[in-house]
Write an enzyme that holds these catalytic residues in place. Structure first.
Site, PDB file in Angstrom:
ATOM      1  N   GLY A  86      32.754  38.669  40.049  1.00  0.00           N
ATOM      2  CA  GLY A  86      33.848  39.273  39.292  1.00  0.00           C
ATOM      3  C   GLY A  86      35.180  38.651  39.643  1.00  0.00           C
ATOM      4  N   ALA A  87      35.323  38.224  40.891  1.00  0.00           N
ATOM      5  CA  ALA A  87      36.601  37.645  41.306  1.00  0.00           C
ATOM      6  C   ALA A  87      36.821  36.279  40.644  1.00  0.00           C
ATOM      7  CB  ALA A  87      36.666  37.531  42.819  1.00  0.00           C
TER       8      ALA A  87
END
Ligand code: HXC
Length: 515
Positions: A403-404
């Site tokens: 997600g980062a």
């Protein structure tokens, strides 16, 4: 005529004398300038035009009937900063402690209205005991009127707040509604409830400086964006900052004489360490890309696992955002998410392209983070980058997992140009976590499980996490040599300088930004 002229001069001199020599001397003893001296530091010499000098309160409560309060405790007007019109107020602590009553607030509102109508930046210099006790609800209403105007002006004109003394109670919400808060060390204080009230309610013992001084807000709360040892250095940098920003959201930041983009930075090639587990200073990467001495870090002591700031690349103003592997391995956590998201939105509002340097293993794991709302806070980064319509350029320096990876200005969120260094690792999750899941059985049944794990991890890194996989799908536009970064980013900024915004649909007043 002469008598009337002298009368005018006498009145003006009385107003300019503020709270009188004694209180001014006390102000100086504390290392503080007066309201008028601060305006002299802010504006180009001789350009400040005062408005509403004769305004007086009309309160008769307590002992206020007939009491003269010079300029009603606040100097307001406009002037030029490096030739650009800027509106400002400066609270006069020597006059009733700079407290805010009905007319004091009305003066501030008037210049806020003019700043907005004229599309000029607005600076508030705060040094005040807060709501003027004698004026009761009229003082409270004054704050409300200011808050509403801060909100209406948000994203239209830059609003910058200087805290140069006390800024107590709800008064601190006006600066909090502006784009940036600049605090003076030792003399500035911001809090909603002061040490005495805290002590009586919770029993905690803390002094005003520890509670709401520049250090507390720069390092702990994240309320302060910039801090300075004294007012001289603050106003010098504020003038520089105002020169960098456009006057309003319809203008572009000024391009200065370009430092040739072909100036490469060979030192960039030696920054990322061989070992993927080792940290390094992302600031060195930024320094090798921006024009020399042009980078201003913002909130440098808060959420140090992220770096944000403003600078120039080949003469063009840019907002810089980056993970900092020296702290928390560059993970995104609650505070760094807030820090990044707000800076992206600030840059987007004022047509400042964003350049993002990525090295993050992911969102920070932990019960504190989950229960503290990392989902809610992390979503801000996704929202801010997705929503931003300024040119968006990202450079994956090393890790970009899960997600980062998506959050840090990925192509999926609308990066116009997505670059990666050969050291980039882009995958659903980090090698350790991925191998423990996918190869668990194989690792556990091996003769030497630890050796097997290491083999699998290094294989994963080479075969599944290299940047060429993302590049082959078009998620990365080019894998480049580190030393080419400055050149490539400068070219992209030039090519994207004509990028147009698409309009909001008529039936969308605004999105519902996660807060
Ligand atoms: C009227 C005030 C005042 C106030 C200070 N003064 N605050 N007058 N209303 N709110 C006056 C003092 O009477 C004094 O007048 C002069 O200003 C200087 O104050 P001192 O107390 O002598 O100075 P100092 O020792 O430096 O202390 C400064 C201070 C303290 C820490 C700011 O004055 C203080 O605690 N003031 C109250 C702060 C506060 O709680 N404000 C209300 C917050 S609530 P003379 O004539 O003697 O020089 C609020 C609601 C806003 O603001 C809500 C918005 C939503």
């Amino acid at each position: 005529m002469r008598g009337e002229h002298e009368d005018l001069l006498r009145r003006l001199n009385r107003i300019k004398a503020g709270g009188g020599e004694e209180r001014i001397a006390r102000q100086h003893e504390r290392g503080k300038y007066t309201a008028r001296e601060r305006l002299e530091l802010l504006f180009d010499e001789g350009t400040f035009v005062e408005m509403g000098a004769f305004v007086q309160h009309r309160s008769s409560q307590f002992d206020m009937a007939g009491r003269e309060v010079p300029a009603d405790g606040v100097v307001t007007g406009h002037g030029e900063v490096n030739g650009k019109t800027v509106y400002a107020f400066s609270q006069d602590f020597t006059t009733m402690g700079g407290s805010l009553g009905e007319m004091h607030a009305q003066k501030i509102c008037r210049i806020m209205d003019q700043a907005l109508q004229n599309g000029s930046p607005f600076v508030g210099i705060n040094d005040s005991g807060g709501a003027r006790i004698q004026e009761g609800v009229d003082a409270l209403n004054g704050y409300g009127e200011i808050f509403r105007r801060n909100t209406m002006a948000s994203g239209v004109i830059p609003q910058l707040s200087v805290i140069a003394g006390p800024c107590a109670g709800g008064a601190s919400y006006s600066p909090a509604l502006t784009d940036m808060i600049l605090m003076v060390e030792d003399t500035a204080r911001m809090f909603i409830t002061g040490p005495a009230v805290i002590n009586s309610v919770t029993g905690e013992d803390i002094d005003a400086n520890q509670l709401g001084g520049a250090h507390a807000h720069a390092a702990k709360s994240g309320v302060a964006h910039l801090t300075y040892p004294d007012e001289d250095s603050l106003f010098a940098e504020l003038r520089w900052l105002l020169g960098l920003l456009p006057s309003n959201s319809s203008e572009l930041p000024a391009v200065t004489e370009a430092v040739p983009p072909e100036v490469n930075a060979p030192q960039l090639a030696a920054i990322v360490p061989q070992s993927p587990r080792k940290g390094y200073d992302m600031q060195r990467v930024i320094n090798g890309v921006v024009d020399e001495q042009s980078f201003l870090p913002i909130q440098p002591s808060f959420a140090s696992n992220a770096i944000i700031g403003l600078g120039r690349i080949a003469g063009r103003v840019v907002g810089i955002l980056a993970n900092q592997p020296r702290f928390l391995a560059g993970c995104l956590d609650i505070d760094s998410s807030d820090k990044i998201a707000r800076h992206v939105r600030f840059c987007d509002a004022f047509n400042i392209p964003v350049v993002t340097f990525v090295d993050t293993p992911g969102y920070l794991p932990g019960v504190d983070q989950e229960h503290g709302g990392i989902i809610r806070h992390g979503a801000k980064v996704l929202y801010a980058y997705s929503e931003a319509q300024v040119p968006k350029i990202s450079v994956v320096v090393r890790k970009a997992y899960g997600g980062a990876y998506l959050a840090m200005c990925s192509r999926s969120l609308g990066a116009d140009v997505a670059l990666a260094w050969p050291t980039a690792e882009i995958a659903v999750m980090g090698p350790e976590g991925a191998c423990n899941i996918v190869f668990r059985r194989e690792i556990n049944s091996a003769e030497d499980p630890e050796q097997k794990r290491q083999e699998k991890i290094s294989d994963y890194r080479e075969r599944f996490a290299n940047p060429y996989i993302a590049a082959s799908r078009g998620y990365i536009d080019a894998v480049i040599q580190p030393q080419q970064t400055r050149c490539r980013v400068a070219e992209a900024l030039k090519a994207l300088s004509g990028k147009r915004r698409s309009r909001m649909p008529d039936d969308k007043p605004h999105g519902n930004f996660p807060v």
